[in-house]
Design a protein around this motif. Structure first.
Motif, PDB file in Angstrom:
ATOM      1  N   ARG A   4       1.034  -1.044   0.124  1.00 21.78           N
ATOM      2  CA  ARG A   4       0.059   0.237  -0.029  1.00 21.78           C
ATOM      3  C   ARG A   4       0.708   1.190  -0.429  1.00 21.78           C
ATOM      4  O   ARG A   4      -0.077   2.388  -0.772  1.00 21.78           O
ATOM      5  CB  ARG A   4      -0.959  -0.715   1.538  1.00 21.78           C
ATOM      6  CG  ARG A   4      -2.639  -0.684   1.173  1.00 21.78           C
ATOM      7  CD  ARG A   4      -3.761  -1.209   2.319  1.00 21.78           C
ATOM      8  NE  ARG A   4      -1.904  -0.709   3.505  1.00 21.78           N
ATOM      9  CZ  ARG A   4      -2.531  -2.471   3.990  1.00 21.78           C
ATOM     10  NH1 ARG A   4      -3.125  -3.294   2.838  1.00 21.78           N
ATOM     11  NH2 ARG A   4      -2.063  -2.992   4.895  1.00 21.78           N
ATOM     12  N   LEU A  14      -7.363   6.060 -12.862  1.00 19.21           N
ATOM     13  CA  LEU A  14      -8.646   5.172 -13.064  1.00 19.21           C
ATOM     14  C   LEU A  14      -9.094   4.578 -14.356  1.00 19.21           C
ATOM     15  O   LEU A  14      -9.791   5.436 -14.942  1.00 19.21           O
ATOM     16  CB  LEU A  14      -8.745   4.745 -11.842  1.00 19.21           C
ATOM     17  CG  LEU A  14      -8.252   4.796 -10.652  1.00 19.21           C
ATOM     18  CD1 LEU A  14      -9.263   4.520  -9.207  1.00 19.21           C
ATOM     19  CD2 LEU A  14      -7.320   3.455 -10.741  1.00 19.21           C
ATOM     20  N   GLU A 148     -10.983  -2.071 -12.640  1.00 16.78           N
ATOM     21  CA  GLU A 148      -9.953  -1.269 -13.209  1.00 16.78           C
ATOM     22  C   GLU A 148      -9.178  -1.171 -13.085  1.00 16.78           C
ATOM     23  O   GLU A 148      -8.712  -2.106 -12.424  1.00 16.78           O
ATOM     24  CB  GLU A 148     -10.784  -0.270 -11.982  1.00 16.78           C
ATOM     25  CG  GLU A 148     -11.967  -0.160 -10.750  1.00 16.78           C
ATOM     26  CD  GLU A 148     -12.210   0.856 -10.113  1.00 16.78           C
ATOM     27  OE1 GLU A 148     -11.200   1.247  -9.446  1.00 16.78           O
ATOM     28  OE2 GLU A 148     -13.605   1.136  -9.421  1.00 16.78           O
ATOM     29  N   CYS A 161      -2.075  -3.299 -13.511  1.00 19.79           N
ATOM     30  CA  CYS A 161      -2.961  -3.939 -12.164  1.00 19.79           C
ATOM     31  C   CYS A 161      -4.206  -3.998 -12.159  1.00 19.79           C
ATOM     32  O   CYS A 161      -4.430  -2.999 -13.563  1.00 19.79           O
ATOM     33  CB  CYS A 161      -2.243  -2.744 -10.877  1.00 19.79           C
ATOM     34  SG  CYS A 161      -1.185  -2.688 -10.847  1.00 19.79           S
ATOM     35  N   ASP A 163      -8.320  -4.023 -10.888  1.00 25.76           N
ATOM     36  CA  ASP A 163      -8.396  -3.739  -9.464  1.00 25.76           C
ATOM     37  C   ASP A 163      -9.674  -4.898  -9.618  1.00 25.76           C
ATOM     38  O   ASP A 163     -10.724  -4.506 -10.043  1.00 25.76           O
ATOM     39  CB  ASP A 163      -9.216  -2.785  -8.276  1.00 25.76           C
ATOM     40  CG  ASP A 163      -7.689  -2.208  -7.552  1.00 25.76           C
ATOM     41  OD1 ASP A 163      -6.696  -2.336  -7.564  1.00 25.76           O
ATOM     42  OD2 ASP A 163      -7.448  -0.793  -8.066  1.00 25.76           O
ATOM     43  N   SER A 165     -13.770  -7.758  -8.149  1.00 25.33           N
ATOM     44  CA  SER A 165     -14.409  -7.528  -6.803  1.00 25.33           C
ATOM     45  C   SER A 165     -15.545  -7.618  -7.713  1.00 25.33           C
ATOM     46  O   SER A 165     -16.059  -7.200  -8.646  1.00 25.33           O
ATOM     47  CB  SER A 165     -14.729  -5.489  -6.878  1.00 25.33           C
ATOM     48  OG  SER A 165     -15.289  -4.646  -6.974  1.00 25.33           O
ATOM     49  N   GLY A 174     -12.756 -11.365  -3.862  1.00 30.41           N
ATOM     50  CA  GLY A 174     -12.330  -9.429  -4.339  1.00 30.41           C
ATOM     51  C   GLY A 174     -10.432  -9.434  -4.442  1.00 30.41           C
ATOM     52  O   GLY A 174     -10.167 -10.117  -3.752  1.00 30.41           O
ATOM     53  N   THR A 176      -6.343  -7.538  -5.764  1.00 33.70           N
ATOM     54  CA  THR A 176      -5.911  -6.479  -7.113  1.00 33.70           C
ATOM     55  C   THR A 176      -4.296  -7.324  -7.007  1.00 33.70           C
ATOM     56  O   THR A 176      -3.813  -7.817  -6.532  1.00 33.70           O
ATOM     57  CB  THR A 176      -5.543  -5.223  -5.786  1.00 33.70           C
ATOM     58  OG1 THR A 176      -6.662  -4.427  -5.387  1.00 33.70           O
ATOM     59  CG2 THR A 176      -4.507  -3.969  -6.730  1.00 33.70           C
ATOM     60  N   CYS A 178      -1.381  -6.642  -9.676  1.00 33.32           N
ATOM     61  CA  CYS A 178      -0.228  -6.292 -10.690  1.00 33.32           C
ATOM     62  C   CYS A 178       0.561  -7.148 -11.412  1.00 33.32           C
ATOM     63  O   CYS A 178       1.547  -8.429 -11.083  1.00 33.32           O
ATOM     64  CB  CYS A 178       0.627  -5.307  -9.645  1.00 33.32           C
ATOM     65  SG  CYS A 178      -0.711  -4.291  -9.214  1.00 33.32           S
ATOM     66  N   THR A 189      -2.839  -8.344  -3.756  1.00 34.65           N
ATOM     67  CA  THR A 189      -3.577  -8.977  -2.569  1.00 34.65           C
ATOM     68  C   THR A 189      -5.045  -9.216  -2.817  1.00 34.65           C
ATOM     69  O   THR A 189      -5.700  -8.377  -3.564  1.00 34.65           O
ATOM     70  CB  THR A 189      -3.383  -6.724  -2.006  1.00 34.65           C
ATOM     71  OG1 THR A 189      -1.808  -6.377  -2.157  1.00 34.65           O
ATOM     72  CG2 THR A 189      -4.226  -6.460  -0.511  1.00 34.65           C
ATOM     73  N   GLY A 190      -5.129  -9.711  -1.397  1.00 33.31           N
ATOM     74  CA  GLY A 190      -6.643 -10.314  -1.451  1.00 33.31           C
ATOM     75  C   GLY A 190      -6.674 -11.605  -0.478  1.00 33.31           C
ATOM     76  O   GLY A 190      -5.371 -11.999  -0.439  1.00 33.31           O
TER      77      GLY A 190
END
Length: 231
Positions: A4, A14, A148, A161, A163, A165, A174, A176, A178, A189-190
Protein backbone atom coordinates in the motif's frame (compact mmCIF):
# COMPACT_ATOMS: atom_id res chain seq x y z
CA UNK A 1 1.50 -2.39 4.36
CA UNK A 2 4.54 -2.39 2.08
CA UNK A 3 2.41 -2.73 -1.01
CA UNK A 4 0.00 0.00 0.00
CA UNK A 5 2.83 2.39 0.77
CA UNK A 6 4.38 1.80 -2.64
CA UNK A 7 1.21 1.84 -4.69
CA UNK A 8 -0.50 4.89 -3.19
CA UNK A 9 1.71 7.60 -4.76
CA UNK A 10 2.11 5.71 -8.03
CA UNK A 11 -1.44 4.89 -8.98
CA UNK A 12 -2.26 6.34 -12.38
CA UNK A 13 -5.61 7.35 -13.76
CA UNK A 14 -8.11 4.59 -13.12
CA UNK A 15 -9.93 3.03 -16.01
CA UNK A 16 -13.33 2.38 -14.44
CA UNK A 17 -15.60 -0.03 -16.26
CA UNK A 18 -19.23 0.93 -15.73
CA UNK A 19 -22.64 -0.18 -16.90
CA UNK A 20 -22.43 2.41 -19.72
CA UNK A 21 -20.26 0.04 -21.75
CA UNK A 22 -21.65 -2.04 -24.56
CA UNK A 23 -22.59 -5.55 -23.46
CA UNK A 24 -22.01 -8.68 -25.51
CA UNK A 25 -24.61 -11.42 -25.98
CA UNK A 26 -23.36 -13.24 -22.89
CA UNK A 27 -23.73 -10.14 -20.72
CA UNK A 28 -19.99 -9.42 -20.43
CA UNK A 29 -18.58 -5.95 -21.04
CA UNK A 30 -16.00 -6.33 -23.86
CA UNK A 31 -13.57 -3.84 -22.28
CA UNK A 32 -13.59 -5.76 -19.01
CA UNK A 33 -13.14 -9.08 -20.79
CA UNK A 34 -10.24 -7.64 -22.78
CA UNK A 35 -8.45 -6.41 -19.64
CA UNK A 36 -8.80 -9.78 -17.94
CA UNK A 37 -7.80 -11.67 -21.08
CA UNK A 38 -4.76 -9.48 -21.69
CA UNK A 39 -3.46 -10.00 -18.17
CA UNK A 40 -3.99 -13.75 -18.44
CA UNK A 41 -1.97 -13.73 -21.67
CA UNK A 42 0.76 -11.68 -19.95
CA UNK A 43 1.14 -14.29 -17.22
CA UNK A 44 1.27 -17.09 -19.78
CA UNK A 45 4.01 -15.33 -21.75
CA UNK A 46 6.23 -15.36 -18.68
CA UNK A 47 6.22 -19.17 -18.84
CA UNK A 48 8.50 -18.87 -21.88
CA UNK A 49 11.40 -17.11 -20.13
CA UNK A 50 13.72 -17.70 -17.16
CA UNK A 51 13.52 -15.40 -14.15
CA UNK A 52 14.08 -15.17 -10.41
CA UNK A 53 11.67 -13.01 -8.40
CA UNK A 54 11.85 -12.11 -4.72
CA UNK A 55 8.80 -10.97 -2.76
CA UNK A 56 7.89 -9.35 0.51
CA UNK A 57 4.92 -11.22 1.96
CA UNK A 58 2.45 -10.52 4.75
CA UNK A 59 3.92 -9.94 8.21
CA UNK A 60 7.34 -9.17 6.73
CA UNK A 61 8.15 -12.71 5.58
CA UNK A 62 9.84 -13.48 2.26
CA UNK A 63 9.09 -15.63 -0.76
CA UNK A 64 10.72 -16.45 -4.09
CA UNK A 65 9.66 -17.72 -7.50
CA UNK A 66 12.31 -19.09 -9.86
CA UNK A 67 11.82 -20.41 -13.36
CA UNK A 68 14.12 -22.10 -15.85
CA UNK A 69 13.36 -23.01 -19.47
CA UNK A 70 15.93 -25.65 -20.38
CA UNK A 71 14.86 -27.94 -18.82
CA UNK A 72 11.49 -26.40 -17.97
CA UNK A 73 11.05 -26.21 -14.20
CA UNK A 74 9.93 -23.81 -11.50
CA UNK A 75 10.44 -23.42 -7.76
CA UNK A 76 8.14 -21.60 -5.33
CA UNK A 77 9.81 -20.93 -1.96
CA UNK A 78 7.78 -19.71 1.01
CA UNK A 79 8.41 -19.52 4.77
CA UNK A 80 8.97 -23.10 5.94
CA UNK A 81 8.71 -24.85 2.61
CA UNK A 82 8.95 -24.96 -1.15
CA UNK A 83 7.31 -26.52 -4.21
CA UNK A 84 9.35 -27.67 -7.20
CA UNK A 85 7.56 -28.38 -10.47
CA UNK A 86 9.05 -30.04 -13.54
CA UNK A 87 8.08 -32.59 -16.19
CA UNK A 88 8.65 -35.44 -13.74
CA UNK A 89 6.22 -34.26 -11.06
CA UNK A 90 5.62 -31.97 -8.09
CA UNK A 91 8.11 -32.05 -5.23
CA UNK A 92 6.89 -30.41 -2.03
CA UNK A 93 9.35 -29.90 0.82
CA UNK A 94 8.97 -28.86 4.43
CA UNK A 95 12.12 -26.89 5.19
CA UNK A 96 11.14 -25.76 8.69
CA UNK A 97 12.51 -29.04 10.07
CA UNK A 98 15.97 -30.61 9.92
CA UNK A 99 16.49 -32.61 7.88
CA UNK A 100 13.96 -31.26 5.40
CA UNK A 101 11.16 -33.63 4.36
CA UNK A 102 10.20 -33.85 0.70
CA UNK A 103 7.50 -35.76 -1.16
CA UNK A 104 7.43 -36.31 -4.91
CA UNK A 105 4.09 -36.83 -6.62
CA UNK A 106 3.18 -37.31 -10.28
CA UNK A 107 1.94 -34.34 -12.24
CA UNK A 108 -1.81 -33.96 -11.60
CA UNK A 109 -4.25 -34.37 -14.46
CA UNK A 110 -6.35 -31.55 -15.90
CA UNK A 111 -9.14 -29.97 -13.88
CA UNK A 112 -9.25 -28.70 -10.30
CA UNK A 113 -6.63 -31.25 -9.21
CA UNK A 114 -4.06 -29.49 -11.40
CA UNK A 115 -3.97 -26.61 -8.89
CA UNK A 116 -3.53 -28.73 -5.77
CA UNK A 117 0.20 -28.08 -5.31
CA UNK A 118 -0.16 -24.38 -6.05
CA UNK A 119 -3.05 -24.07 -3.60
CA UNK A 120 -0.81 -25.45 -0.87
CA UNK A 121 1.71 -22.69 -1.66
CA UNK A 122 -1.08 -20.10 -1.35
CA UNK A 123 -1.93 -21.40 2.12
CA UNK A 124 1.55 -20.25 3.15
CA UNK A 125 1.02 -16.72 1.84
CA UNK A 126 2.70 -16.94 -1.59
CA UNK A 127 0.44 -16.82 -4.63
CA UNK A 128 1.51 -18.20 -8.00
CA UNK A 129 0.66 -17.50 -11.63
CA UNK A 130 -1.55 -20.63 -12.03
CA UNK A 131 -3.77 -19.53 -9.11
CA UNK A 132 -3.94 -15.93 -10.37
CA UNK A 133 -4.80 -17.19 -13.86
CA UNK A 134 -7.64 -19.26 -12.43
CA UNK A 135 -9.02 -16.20 -10.60
CA UNK A 136 -8.80 -14.04 -13.74
CA UNK A 137 -10.61 -16.68 -15.79
CA UNK A 138 -13.31 -16.91 -13.12
CA UNK A 139 -13.77 -13.13 -13.30
CA UNK A 140 -14.15 -13.35 -17.09
CA UNK A 141 -17.10 -15.69 -16.66
CA UNK A 142 -18.95 -13.54 -14.09
CA UNK A 143 -20.67 -10.57 -15.70
CA UNK A 144 -21.31 -8.88 -12.33
CA UNK A 145 -17.59 -8.68 -11.54
CA UNK A 146 -16.14 -5.16 -11.60
CA UNK A 147 -12.66 -4.35 -12.91
CA UNK A 148 -10.54 -1.23 -12.65
CA UNK A 149 -7.09 -0.87 -14.24
CA UNK A 150 -4.08 1.26 -13.37
CA UNK A 151 -0.29 1.23 -13.71
CA UNK A 152 2.45 1.19 -11.06
CA UNK A 153 6.19 0.69 -10.74
CA UNK A 154 7.51 -2.00 -8.39
CA UNK A 155 11.15 -3.02 -7.94
CA UNK A 156 11.99 -0.81 -10.92
CA UNK A 157 9.50 -2.67 -13.14
CA UNK A 158 6.49 -1.07 -14.80
CA UNK A 159 3.40 -3.13 -14.17
CA UNK A 160 -0.26 -3.17 -15.15
CA UNK A 161 -2.73 -3.70 -12.29
CA UNK A 162 -6.34 -4.85 -12.10
CA UNK A 163 -8.65 -4.30 -9.13
CA UNK A 164 -11.27 -7.06 -9.34
CA UNK A 165 -14.34 -7.16 -7.10
CA UNK A 166 -17.80 -8.69 -6.92
CA UNK A 167 -16.84 -12.33 -7.54
CA UNK A 168 -19.16 -15.05 -6.23
CA UNK A 169 -18.56 -18.78 -5.69
CA UNK A 170 -14.83 -18.18 -6.09
CA UNK A 171 -11.76 -18.64 -3.90
CA UNK A 172 -11.57 -14.83 -3.64
CA UNK A 173 -14.40 -12.31 -3.62
CA UNK A 174 -12.03 -9.63 -4.86
CA UNK A 175 -8.34 -8.91 -5.28
CA UNK A 176 -5.75 -6.56 -6.74
CA UNK A 177 -3.07 -8.04 -9.00
CA UNK A 178 -0.17 -6.39 -10.85
CA UNK A 179 1.89 -7.99 -13.63
CA UNK A 180 5.05 -6.65 -15.28
CA UNK A 181 5.38 -6.16 -19.03
CA UNK A 182 7.46 -9.37 -19.08
CA UNK A 183 4.59 -11.28 -17.44
CA UNK A 184 6.13 -11.65 -13.98
CA UNK A 185 3.71 -11.37 -11.07
CA UNK A 186 4.53 -8.01 -9.44
CA UNK A 187 2.03 -7.91 -6.57
CA UNK A 188 -1.16 -9.42 -5.23
CA UNK A 189 -3.49 -8.42 -2.42
CA UNK A 190 -6.60 -10.31 -1.42
CA UNK A 191 -8.06 -13.08 0.70
CA UNK A 192 -7.74 -16.35 -1.22
CA UNK A 193 -9.24 -19.50 0.24
CA UNK A 194 -9.37 -17.79 3.63
CA UNK A 195 -5.68 -16.78 3.49
CA UNK A 196 -4.74 -13.10 3.59
CA UNK A 197 -2.22 -12.69 0.75
CA UNK A 198 -0.19 -9.47 0.57
CA UNK A 199 2.68 -9.98 -1.85
CA UNK A 200 4.97 -7.38 -3.47
CA UNK A 201 7.97 -7.77 -5.77
CA UNK A 202 11.25 -6.51 -4.29
CA UNK A 203 13.76 -7.81 -6.83
CA UNK A 204 13.73 -9.62 -10.18
CA UNK A 205 16.42 -10.91 -12.51
CA UNK A 206 16.57 -13.00 -15.67
CA UNK A 207 19.08 -15.49 -14.23
CA UNK A 208 17.77 -17.80 -11.50
CA UNK A 209 20.50 -19.31 -9.28
CA UNK A 210 21.11 -22.96 -10.16
CA UNK A 211 21.08 -23.89 -6.45
CA UNK A 212 17.38 -23.09 -6.06
CA UNK A 213 16.44 -26.06 -8.24
CA UNK A 214 18.23 -28.61 -6.05
CA UNK A 215 16.61 -30.54 -3.21
CA UNK A 216 17.47 -29.24 0.26
CA UNK A 217 20.74 -30.76 1.42
CA UNK A 218 20.21 -34.00 3.34
CA UNK A 219 16.46 -33.99 2.71
CA UNK A 220 14.45 -37.14 3.40
CA UNK A 221 12.56 -37.86 0.20
CA UNK A 222 9.47 -40.04 -0.28
CA UNK A 223 8.58 -40.75 -3.89
CA UNK A 224 4.85 -41.38 -4.47
CA UNK A 225 5.11 -41.72 -8.25
CA UNK A 226 4.06 -45.06 -9.76
CA UNK A 227 6.95 -47.43 -10.23
CA UNK A 228 7.90 -48.29 -13.79
CA UNK A 229 7.52 -52.06 -14.32
CA UNK A 230 10.76 -53.89 -15.01
CA UNK A 231 11.15 -54.95 -18.67
Amino acid sequence: MFRRAVLAPLVGALLVLTSCQAITDDGVAPGRARLLGDMTAQLQRAAQRPYHAEYLLAEGTRGEISQQIGPARAVYAYPGGRLMVDSNGHTSCVTAVRPARCQIRPLPGPGPAALTGYSEVTRHGLITAPIVTELLQTAQLQSQAEVEAHDVTLAGQQATCLDVSGLTDADAGGFTVCVTAAGVLASFTGVVGGVDVDQALTRVSSSPPAAVFALPEGARVVDHRPKTPAP
